[in-house]
Design a protein around this motif. Structure first.
Motif, PDB file in Angstrom:
ATOM      1  N   CYS A  86       0.515  -1.162  -0.120  1.00 48.95           N
ATOM      2  CA  CYS A  86       0.408  -0.198   0.097  1.00 48.95           C
ATOM      3  C   CYS A  86       0.931   1.494  -0.113  1.00 48.95           C
ATOM      4  O   CYS A  86       2.058   0.514   0.477  1.00 48.95           O
ATOM      5  CB  CYS A  86      -0.930  -0.221   0.824  1.00 48.95           C
ATOM      6  N   ALA A  87       0.005   2.827  -1.317  1.00 45.39           N
ATOM      7  CA  ALA A  87       0.859   2.999  -0.832  1.00 45.39           C
ATOM      8  C   ALA A  87       1.420   4.467   0.114  1.00 45.39           C
ATOM      9  O   ALA A  87       0.915   5.699   0.096  1.00 45.39           O
ATOM     10  CB  ALA A  87       0.721   4.225  -2.152  1.00 45.39           C
ATOM     11  N   ILE A  88       1.070   3.984   1.110  1.00 46.98           N
ATOM     12  CA  ILE A  88       0.664   4.456   3.002  1.00 46.98           C
ATOM     13  C   ILE A  88       2.174   5.729   2.288  1.00 46.98           C
ATOM     14  O   ILE A  88       2.005   7.058   3.956  1.00 46.98           O
ATOM     15  CB  ILE A  88       0.707   4.115   3.603  1.00 46.98           C
ATOM     16  N   TYR A  89       3.346   5.237   2.396  1.00 43.99           N
ATOM     17  CA  TYR A  89       4.370   6.005   2.444  1.00 43.99           C
ATOM     18  C   TYR A  89       4.102   7.341   1.675  1.00 43.99           C
ATOM     19  O   TYR A  89       5.605   8.393   1.610  1.00 43.99           O
ATOM     20  CB  TYR A  89       5.982   5.301   2.628  1.00 43.99           C
ATOM     21  N   LYS A  90       4.142   7.045   0.677  1.00 49.86           N
ATOM     22  CA  LYS A  90       3.974   8.373  -0.591  1.00 49.86           C
ATOM     23  C   LYS A  90       2.844   9.798  -0.186  1.00 49.86           C
ATOM     24  O   LYS A  90       2.388  10.522  -0.664  1.00 49.86           O
ATOM     25  CB  LYS A  90       3.373   8.128  -1.520  1.00 49.86           C
ATOM     26  N   LYS A 117       6.784  11.254   6.168  1.00 52.38           N
ATOM     27  CA  LYS A 117       8.181  11.137   7.104  1.00 52.38           C
ATOM     28  C   LYS A 117       8.613  11.035   8.506  1.00 52.38           C
ATOM     29  O   LYS A 117       9.529  11.105   8.520  1.00 52.38           O
ATOM     30  CB  LYS A 117       9.690  12.754   5.940  1.00 52.38           C
ATOM     31  N   ARG A 118       7.626  12.210   8.733  1.00 54.09           N
ATOM     32  CA  ARG A 118       6.971  12.498   9.499  1.00 54.09           C
ATOM     33  C   ARG A 118       6.905  11.432  10.281  1.00 54.09           C
ATOM     34  O   ARG A 118       5.933  10.872  11.803  1.00 54.09           O
ATOM     35  CB  ARG A 118       6.439  13.269  10.262  1.00 54.09           C
ATOM     36  N   SER A 140      -3.266  16.009   3.702  1.00 51.22           N
ATOM     37  CA  SER A 140      -2.176  16.712   4.043  1.00 51.22           C
ATOM     38  C   SER A 140      -2.762  16.637   6.037  1.00 51.22           C
ATOM     39  O   SER A 140      -3.656  17.266   6.782  1.00 51.22           O
ATOM     40  CB  SER A 140      -1.885  18.517   3.739  1.00 51.22           C
ATOM     41  N   PHE A 141      -1.647  16.625   6.892  1.00 51.49           N
ATOM     42  CA  PHE A 141      -1.798  16.323   7.909  1.00 51.49           C
ATOM     43  C   PHE A 141      -1.777  18.142   8.544  1.00 51.49           C
ATOM     44  O   PHE A 141      -2.432  18.072   9.488  1.00 51.49           O
ATOM     45  CB  PHE A 141      -0.329  15.772   9.017  1.00 51.49           C
TER      46      PHE A 141
END
Length: 239
Positions: free
Chosen positions: A67-71, A76-77, A233-234
């Motif tokens: 799953c492209a969760i790191y995209k 990065k945080r 965006s978080f």
């Protein structure tokens, strides 16, 4: 130096299990000192810490399943900023709320109709409205829980540290049994979401439901993460 974020999916396989065990230990420790010692401040803080770990386990597991969760923006945080993980918890609660609503809707459709009228059209409208009302309840509750999760960082700090705001603020005075019990409920739902994902990708799941349905559910999840959330965006969420 290799970190979680630059590991490949294959390299990440089963790493989530180690994180899960740590999250579970933190939760067990929290329940022990909360129930036995009535130390609700420390127990609540440990529960929040366990939620941060189970969220980490969820992210690593999803990555291991391609799953492209790191995209996602701010990915990065994920492993350095606890506030980001609290935001992930909000997304997980939102997803859990929708899953609960879908389940309620399906249950309501199969039950005997409550309203009976000579008009079939009126029957459908009245019973449909009742079903919709029942199905919406988990989403309403989920919204309330998301607002409570936003306070996780505050609760964690209040449960650990003494502060002074016009007067002395101590964990014993700031965190009571109600705070502790509510946090336990919220964290347990986050654990349940992780376990649900593990079941969704378990090879034996096809012994219980069709391969086609399993593949569709996995595909829907991939689409949600890969497309719907990639520009999320978080930074727009509250801390």
């Amino acid at each position: 130096m290799k970190k979680f974020l630059n590991l490949s999916p294959d390299e990440s396989l089963d790493l989530d299990k180690v994180i899960y065990k740590n999250a579970l230990q933190l939760k067990r420790d929290a329940l022990l000192i909360g129930e036995n010692n009535k130390s609700y401040g420390s127990a609540t803080s440990l529960l929040v810490l366990s939620s941060e770990e189970i969220i980490k386990a969820t992210l690593v597991f999803l990555h291991s399943q391609n799953c492209a969760i790191y995209k996602m923006k701010s990915s990065k945080r994920f492993f350095s900023d606890h506030k980001i993980r609290h935001h992930v918890a909000q997304l997980m609660e939102m997803g859990a709320g929708f899953f609960d609503a879908m389940e309620k809707w399906e249950q309501a459709k199969t039950k005997q109709k409550v309203f009976k009228s000579k008009s079939r059209f009126l029957n459908d409208i009245l019973n449909g409205f009742l079903n919709l009302t029942k199905a919406s309840q988990p989403i309403i509750k989920s919204k309330e829980r998301i607002e409570q999760i936003q306070q996780f960082n505050v609760l964690k700090n209040q449960g650990l540290y003494v502060d002074f705001n016009d007067s002395i603020q101590s964990p014993r005075n700031n965190i009571n049994k109600a705070h502790y019990k509510n946090t336990e409920l919220l964290v347990s739902r986050i654990f349940r979401f992780y376990k649900g994902l593990r079941i969704l990708y378990h090879p034996c799941l096809t012994n219980h439901i069709s391969v086609r349905k399993v593949e569709r559910l996995q595909s829907d999840l991939q689409l949600l993460i890969g497309e719907a959330l990639k520009d999320f965006s978080f930074d727009e969420l509250k801390s």
